[in-house]
Scaffold this motif. Structure first.
Motif, mmCIF file in Angstrom:
data_model
loop_
_atom_site.group_PDB
_atom_site.id
_atom_site.type_symbol
_atom_site.label_atom_id
_atom_site.label_comp_id
_atom_site.label_asym_id
_atom_site.label_seq_id
_atom_site.Cartn_x
_atom_site.Cartn_y
_atom_site.Cartn_z
ATOM 1 N N LEU A 20 0.920 -1.294 -0.020
ATOM 2 C CA LEU A 20 -0.036 0.107 -0.254
ATOM 3 C C LEU A 20 1.026 0.984 0.066
ATOM 4 C CD1 LEU A 20 -2.688 1.388 0.323
ATOM 5 C CD2 LEU A 20 -2.539 0.952 2.746
ATOM 6 N N ARG A 60 -1.767 -5.806 3.954
ATOM 7 C CA ARG A 60 -1.178 -5.320 2.981
ATOM 8 C C ARG A 60 0.122 -4.309 3.650
ATOM 9 N NH1 ARG A 60 -4.564 -1.705 -1.322
ATOM 10 N NH2 ARG A 60 -2.682 -1.735 -2.175
ATOM 11 N N ALA A 89 -2.327 6.261 -1.282
ATOM 12 C CA ALA A 89 -3.413 6.483 -0.391
ATOM 13 C C ALA A 89 -3.158 7.722 -0.026
ATOM 14 C CB ALA A 89 -3.414 5.359 0.427
ATOM 15 N N LEU A 309 -6.385 4.293 8.220
ATOM 16 C CA LEU A 309 -6.532 3.342 6.939
ATOM 17 C C LEU A 309 -7.181 1.962 7.540
ATOM 18 C CD1 LEU A 309 -2.850 3.784 5.467
ATOM 19 C CD2 LEU A 309 -5.174 4.258 4.539
ATOM 20 N N VAL A 314 -8.948 2.579 2.356
ATOM 21 C CA VAL A 314 -7.787 3.236 1.518
ATOM 22 C C VAL A 314 -8.268 4.072 0.678
ATOM 23 C CG1 VAL A 314 -6.209 0.917 2.301
ATOM 24 C CG2 VAL A 314 -7.608 1.474 -0.206
#
Length: 372
Positions: A20, A60, A89, A309, A314
């Motif tokens: 991520l 992730r 993100a 998050l 996200v």
């Protein structure tokens, strides 16, 4: 000796998902304040490492995509645009206030969440936005605390050695407005026109009892400090650096004993709690020296973003909508965001503030002179 898994054995870990990406803006080359950049990055990296060790975000792992701003607002804006295109993100970081303002404006325009770690200009964006949140206190709050310290120490006639900059001009205005009701005054000394020795002469002309260093390091600040310290006419002058230059090891290396007893602002509580104490020990081992408040800001940035998050997903819009709803135990206290009067971004309103200096008896230690 362990046996490697056979091709048919499934090997999994808590973070086997796709990384991520998170964009990180950090000054890592000159003319940026590189020591601050390294401290900020150390905190960010430690925070990411601990999030990933705990399983990441829904399996992730966080991945920092670091971009060097070199204290250049145009570079920062371009980096935000690049990172947005790479699918981050959110964007985090930056130390220099004018650079962070550029990054915040671009993030707002592109609808990319930006969590500002360590920059203080009150007007971080031109208009109110939900896309930007900030951990560091607004300059008006920190520098008013510093002005109160000056008044309490008996200093009403202040001189500032300054360079052209939105940040320095804003700080000078805050000091002038806050000192005026106490009968105080602020006289500006333009370092684009004065030598360090000329600064000493100007100090005598102004009758100032304190000289604040609102300029870059090493030049012209280091020569100014040396000139004032060796001028026997100025033995009673207080030198101050509200922007925090003496916080970093480079200051002590450049100035030695001359760099002590120069009050500055830092954003730490009187005592660290259990989390702060643990993080301080890890950062100290990682950096080979005591971490500055900037390293704690980096760690807290990741702690906040990770909680957002985990709790809100996200999606960029959902991240931005989550700022006022998150509460996180950070290294320096409980973090929550609100709208401060006149503010344009979501702001941690209770950032701890201290006025400290390096102890002349032990230059590697700091004395807390005031809190706000």
């Amino acid at each position: 000796m362990s046996t490697p898994p056979t091709p048919t054995t499934a090997v999994t870990s808590p973070t086997d998902g796709a990384p991520l990406p998170i964009g990180a803006l950090v000054p890592l080359s000159r003319p940026g304040w590189t020591e601050a950049g390294r401290q900020l990055l150390a905190g960010l990296e430690l925070g990411v490492r601990e999030v990933n060790d705990a399983g990441g975000i829904a399996g992730r792992p966080l991945e920092l995509l670091v971009r060097d701003t070199a204290a250049d607002p145009h570079k920062a804006a371009a980096a935000v645009e690049e990172l947005a295109g790479l699918g981050v993100a959110a964007v985090v970081g930056e130390y220099h206030s004018v650079v962070a303002r550029s990054a915040a404006g671009r993030a707002d325009a592109l609808n990319v969440p930006y969590l500002c770690s360590s920059s203080v200009l009150d007007a971080l964006t031109d208009q109110p936005t939900d896309w930007v949140a900030r951990l560091s206190p607004p300059q008006s709050r920190g520098w008013r605390t510093y002005a109160d310290f000056l008044v309490g120490a008996g200093h009403h006639r202040i001189a500032v050695a300054t360079q052209p900059s939105v940040y320095w001009a804003s700080g000078t205005r805050i000091l002038r407005e806050h000192l005026a009701p106490h009968g105080g005054s602020v006289r500006e000394l333009d370092m684009s026109a004065l030598t360090p020795d000329a600064v000493c002469d100007a100090l005598l002309d102004t009758g100032a009892t304190a000289l604040l260093l609102l300029a870059g390091i090493p030049d012209p600040v280091v020569p100014i400090v040396r000139a004032v310290r060796r001028d026997k006419r100025l033995g009673e002058i207080l030198l101050g650096a509200p922007a925090g230059q003496p916080e970093f090891a480079a200051w002590a290396a450049l100035l030695g004993d001359d760099g002590t007893a120069i009050p500055f602002l830092r954003y730490l509580p009187e005592r660290l709690g259990p989390l702060g104490t643990r993080v301080e020990a890890v950062l100290r081992a990682q950096l080979g020296a005591a971490p500055s408040f900037v390293a704690f800001e980096g760690y807290d940035t990741v702690a906040v973003l990770a909680q957002v998050l985990r709790g809100h997903g996200v999606d960029r819009a959902r991240i931005a909508a989550a700022w006022p709803h998150v509460t996180v135990d950070g290294t320096r206290g409980q973090i929550a965001f609100s709208r401060t009067p006149g503010g344009t971004v979501w702001q941690w309103a209770r950032t701890p503030i201290q006025v400290v200096d390096r102890d002349p008896a032990r230059p590697d230690h700091f004395r807390v002179l005031a809190s706000g």
